[in-house]
Write a protein that holds these residues in place. Structure first.
Motif, PDB file in Angstrom:
ATOM      1  N   MET A 138       0.855  -0.744   0.528  1.00 65.20           N
ATOM      2  CA  MET A 138      -0.069  -0.343  -0.174  1.00 65.20           C
ATOM      3  C   MET A 138       0.825   1.473  -0.150  1.00 65.20           C
ATOM      4  O   MET A 138       0.366   2.209  -0.849  1.00 65.20           O
ATOM      5  CB  MET A 138      -0.851  -0.232   0.643  1.00 65.20           C
ATOM      6  N   VAL A 139       2.276   1.526   0.664  1.00 67.18           N
ATOM      7  CA  VAL A 139       2.881   2.513   0.263  1.00 67.18           C
ATOM      8  C   VAL A 139       3.280   2.479  -0.653  1.00 67.18           C
ATOM      9  O   VAL A 139       3.284   3.963  -1.044  1.00 67.18           O
ATOM     10  CB  VAL A 139       3.674   2.317   2.429  1.00 67.18           C
ATOM     11  N   THR A 140       3.563   1.708  -1.251  1.00 70.01           N
ATOM     12  CA  THR A 140       4.357   2.127  -2.636  1.00 70.01           C
ATOM     13  C   THR A 140       3.384   2.504  -3.539  1.00 70.01           C
ATOM     14  O   THR A 140       3.127   3.218  -4.744  1.00 70.01           O
ATOM     15  CB  THR A 140       5.006   1.083  -3.478  1.00 70.01           C
ATOM     16  N   GLY A 141       2.275   1.808  -3.780  1.00 73.03           N
ATOM     17  CA  GLY A 141       1.266   2.348  -4.444  1.00 73.03           C
ATOM     18  C   GLY A 141       0.577   3.695  -4.102  1.00 73.03           C
ATOM     19  O   GLY A 141      -0.057   4.216  -4.925  1.00 73.03           O
ATOM     20  N   ALA A 142       0.092   4.077  -2.778  1.00 71.65           N
ATOM     21  CA  ALA A 142      -0.182   5.445  -2.828  1.00 71.65           C
ATOM     22  C   ALA A 142       0.928   6.547  -2.184  1.00 71.65           C
ATOM     23  O   ALA A 142       0.788   7.542  -1.874  1.00 71.65           O
ATOM     24  CB  ALA A 142      -0.302   5.141  -1.236  1.00 71.65           C
ATOM     25  N   SER A 143       2.092   6.539  -2.527  1.00 66.17           N
ATOM     26  CA  SER A 143       3.244   7.350  -2.450  1.00 66.17           C
ATOM     27  C   SER A 143       2.822   8.464  -3.610  1.00 66.17           C
ATOM     28  O   SER A 143       3.498   9.547  -3.525  1.00 66.17           O
ATOM     29  CB  SER A 143       4.669   6.203  -2.441  1.00 66.17           C
ATOM     30  N   THR A 144       2.689   7.911  -4.764  1.00 65.07           N
ATOM     31  CA  THR A 144       2.403   8.738  -5.975  1.00 65.07           C
ATOM     32  C   THR A 144       1.359   9.401  -6.176  1.00 65.07           C
ATOM     33  O   THR A 144       0.420  10.223  -6.573  1.00 65.07           O
ATOM     34  CB  THR A 144       3.083   8.811  -7.105  1.00 65.07           C
ATOM     35  N   GLU A 184      17.045  13.221   9.404  1.00 65.56           N
ATOM     36  CA  GLU A 184      16.100  12.338  10.065  1.00 65.56           C
ATOM     37  C   GLU A 184      14.708  11.961   9.194  1.00 65.56           C
ATOM     38  O   GLU A 184      14.600  12.973   8.155  1.00 65.56           O
ATOM     39  CB  GLU A 184      15.664  13.684  11.532  1.00 65.56           C
ATOM     40  N   ALA A 185      14.055  11.033   9.833  1.00 65.00           N
ATOM     41  CA  ALA A 185      13.151  10.360   8.577  1.00 65.00           C
ATOM     42  C   ALA A 185      12.147   9.836   9.328  1.00 65.00           C
ATOM     43  O   ALA A 185      12.591   9.142   9.859  1.00 65.00           O
ATOM     44  CB  ALA A 185      13.457  10.045   7.427  1.00 65.00           C
ATOM     45  N   THR A 186      11.408   9.637   8.668  1.00 66.63           N
ATOM     46  CA  THR A 186       9.812   8.603   8.391  1.00 66.63           C
ATOM     47  C   THR A 186      10.176   7.615   7.800  1.00 66.63           C
ATOM     48  O   THR A 186      10.444   7.575   6.384  1.00 66.63           O
ATOM     49  CB  THR A 186       8.543   9.085   8.956  1.00 66.63           C
ATOM     50  N   VAL A 187      10.010   6.386   8.367  1.00 70.65           N
ATOM     51  CA  VAL A 187      10.360   4.950   6.923  1.00 70.65           C
ATOM     52  C   VAL A 187       9.501   4.167   6.984  1.00 70.65           C
ATOM     53  O   VAL A 187       9.051   3.551   7.882  1.00 70.65           O
ATOM     54  CB  VAL A 187      11.914   4.560   6.872  1.00 70.65           C
ATOM     55  N   CYS A 188       9.419   3.012   6.137  1.00 73.40           N
ATOM     56  CA  CYS A 188       8.258   1.929   5.735  1.00 73.40           C
ATOM     57  C   CYS A 188       9.258   0.901   5.294  1.00 73.40           C
ATOM     58  O   CYS A 188      10.116   1.552   3.719  1.00 73.40           O
ATOM     59  CB  CYS A 188       7.246   2.273   4.860  1.00 73.40           C
ATOM     60  N   LEU A 209      15.555  -1.679   0.104  1.00 71.19           N
ATOM     61  CA  LEU A 209      15.371  -2.306   1.847  1.00 71.19           C
ATOM     62  C   LEU A 209      14.020  -1.184   1.672  1.00 71.19           C
ATOM     63  O   LEU A 209      13.190  -1.733   2.458  1.00 71.19           O
ATOM     64  CB  LEU A 209      16.550  -1.705   2.124  1.00 71.19           C
ATOM     65  N   THR A 210      14.277   0.122   1.800  1.00 71.01           N
ATOM     66  CA  THR A 210      13.319   1.428   2.275  1.00 71.01           C
ATOM     67  C   THR A 210      12.796   1.973   1.730  1.00 71.01           C
ATOM     68  O   THR A 210      13.664   2.997   1.091  1.00 71.01           O
ATOM     69  CB  THR A 210      13.936   1.373   4.111  1.00 71.01           C
ATOM     70  N   ALA A 211      11.907   2.767   2.066  1.00 71.78           N
ATOM     71  CA  ALA A 211      11.171   3.915   1.288  1.00 71.78           C
ATOM     72  C   ALA A 211      11.326   4.966   2.739  1.00 71.78           C
ATOM     73  O   ALA A 211      10.617   5.014   4.017  1.00 71.78           O
ATOM     74  CB  ALA A 211       9.862   4.507   0.747  1.00 71.78           C
ATOM     75  N   GLY A 212      11.495   6.059   2.321  1.00 73.19           N
ATOM     76  CA  GLY A 212      12.123   7.385   3.698  1.00 73.19           C
ATOM     77  C   GLY A 212      11.415   8.811   3.046  1.00 73.19           C
ATOM     78  O   GLY A 212      11.312   8.839   1.956  1.00 73.19           O
TER      79      GLY A 212
END
Length: 442
Positions: A109-115, A326-330, A418-421
């Motif tokens: 969902m994170v990848t689908g909703a990112s844009t 500094e970031a929030t990541v999934c 690995l991670t989306a930030g």
């Protein structure tokens, strides 16, 4: 026609949106109904769905099969991967990302909703707001999706009761407000029967709002580019060696946000060198201005040392460069992410080495609490992170720009994502020191 009018017209013609819902809430059926009733399904696709439905003993076409294309999805009756569908109506073009509902596919969902410019969160009218509904709302808020639609599905199974819809809409809206989602459009639907998806329902005369498609066609999309700081990540340096073109030096790429004009004074980051835009080439034609997301070539007054990964930006709105992020990541990969890990960080067109300095917290999407200093992040985890990079980067806060405020962490050994930030998260605790060695010692 003004710059704002031109860009607004282009942006209004396309809406990217994502759908999300808990298991068995009927999300794939809603998407299938939307495609079917808007006449966006080709005849051979519909024939294939009808044959597959008859093979499974269904009396009517199973419209969920229009998006659940993987064999495992059809066998289990669930959505596993993100399915992208492209369709259009006379009023607007759409790119739809149908995302999974299971908690183990949160990363999808994170990848689908990112844009996405809009998220449709589906709820079963019989069950109301459940744990996964709250997760999906939290992800939409985290990714700064501008518009959220609450589709209360299966209203036919609760007698089309207004009181049921009102209770669910009230609970979800209150929770969304806690997340910082400013506006929620709630629509009662029955995807199976087609109520309020494309055609207004004859069973819910108490509802006077738009259908799902009407809202998708009319919701404002895009922003005034003149209000966004202009950003141009350089993808390629064009330096022809053919006679008559040896003096040409251009910097090609896609404008990430904002507007560039001939005559603008710009800075090249991270070096900080400055120059002036002397020409903008778009599709082989010189133009006076260009805006996101156009792909263009910029030409500057000075011969600067510019290469792929540099960022061109107006001197008046240049972001600061930093090596401490500094970031929030999934976390997206099955391999855990730990403090001390050496990774590659990809920001726009620039890739640099980085070290995970600390994992200050992990977020629980169930109750929005934070677990301090987890030992690692596993697949689908959302947490806070601090990084140290080998070279300076020019990141905007994600709240200001989803394009230049986001990044990816990549495994340097095999290239796995690995991670989306999302940059710019505040931290309550300082990062713990990490021992480094060799070429990764920054």
């Amino acid at each position: 026609m003004t710059t704002t009018d031109m860009v607004g017209l282009a942006a209004a013609s396309l809406l990217r949106f994502a759908t999300a819902g808990s298991v068995d809430d009927g999300k794939s059926t809603l998407v299938g109904r939307l495609l079917h009733d808007s006449k966006s399904v080709l005849a051979d696709q519909l024939d294939a769905v009808e044959r597959a439905s008859r093979h499974r003993g269904a009396a009517a076409p199973d419209l969920a099969l229009l998006t659940d294309g993987l064999r495992a999805e059809r066998e289990q009756g669930i959505t596993i991967d993100v399915a992208h569908r492209y369709f259009a109506t006379p009023r607007r073009r759409f790119i739809l990302a149908d995302t999974p509902g299971h908690v183990q596919y949160t990363r999808n969902m994170v990848t689908g909703a990112s844009t996405a410019g809009l998220a449709v969160v589906l709820v079963d009218a019989r069950n109301g707001v459940v744990e996964q509904t709250r997760r999906h709302a939290a992800v939409a808020a985290l990714l700064r999706v501008p518009h959220v639609v609450l589709a209360v599905n299966k209203m036919d199974l609760v007698g089309y009761a207004e009181s049921v819809f009102a209770a669910i809409a009230g609970e979800f809206t209150a929770y969304a407000s806690r997340l910082g989602i400013g506006e929620v459009t709630a629509i009662p639907v029955s995807a199976l029967a087609g109520d309020n998806v494309v055609v207004p329902s004859a069973h819910m005369d108490w509802y006077g709002g738009p259908t799902v498609l009407e809202h998708l066609e009319s919701v404002p999309v895009g922003t005034d580019p003149t209000t966004s700081a202009a950003r141009f990540p350089v993808q390629y340096v064009i330096r022809p060696q053919t006679p008559g073109h040896r003096d040409y030096r251009g910097y090609a790429g896609q404008i990430a946000c904002g507007v560039f004009r001939v005559g603008d004074r710009v800075a090249v980051l991270p070096s900080g060198r400055t120059s002036t835009i002397t020409a903008i080439d778009a599709l082989g034609t010189s133009v006076d201005l260009a805006w996101a997301p156009q792909s263009v070539t910029l030409r500057l007054a000075d011969d600067l040392d510019i290469s792929r990964g540099d960022l061109i930006t107006p001197t008046t709105s240049a972001p600061p460069t930093t090596r401490d992020i500094e970031a929030t990541v999934c976390h997206l990969a099955d391999r855990p992410l730990r403090t001390g890990d050496r990774v590659l960080l990809k920001h726009t067109t620039r890739t640099v080495k980085a070290i995970v300095k600390d994992l200050p917290s992990r977020l629980s999407l169930d109750d929005l609490t934070h677990t301090p200093h987890p030992t690692h992040l596993t697949a689908n985890d959302i947490g806070r992170i601090t990084l140290r990079t080998s070279e300076p980067l020019a990141l905007d806060p994600y709240t200001n720009s989803r394009h230049t405020g986001s990044f990816l962490l990549i495994d340097p050994t095999d290239g796995t994502t690995l991670t989306a930030g999302m940059a710019g998260t505040s931290f309550a605790a300082p990062a713990a020191p990490v021992s480094t060695d060799g070429e990764w010692d920054f």
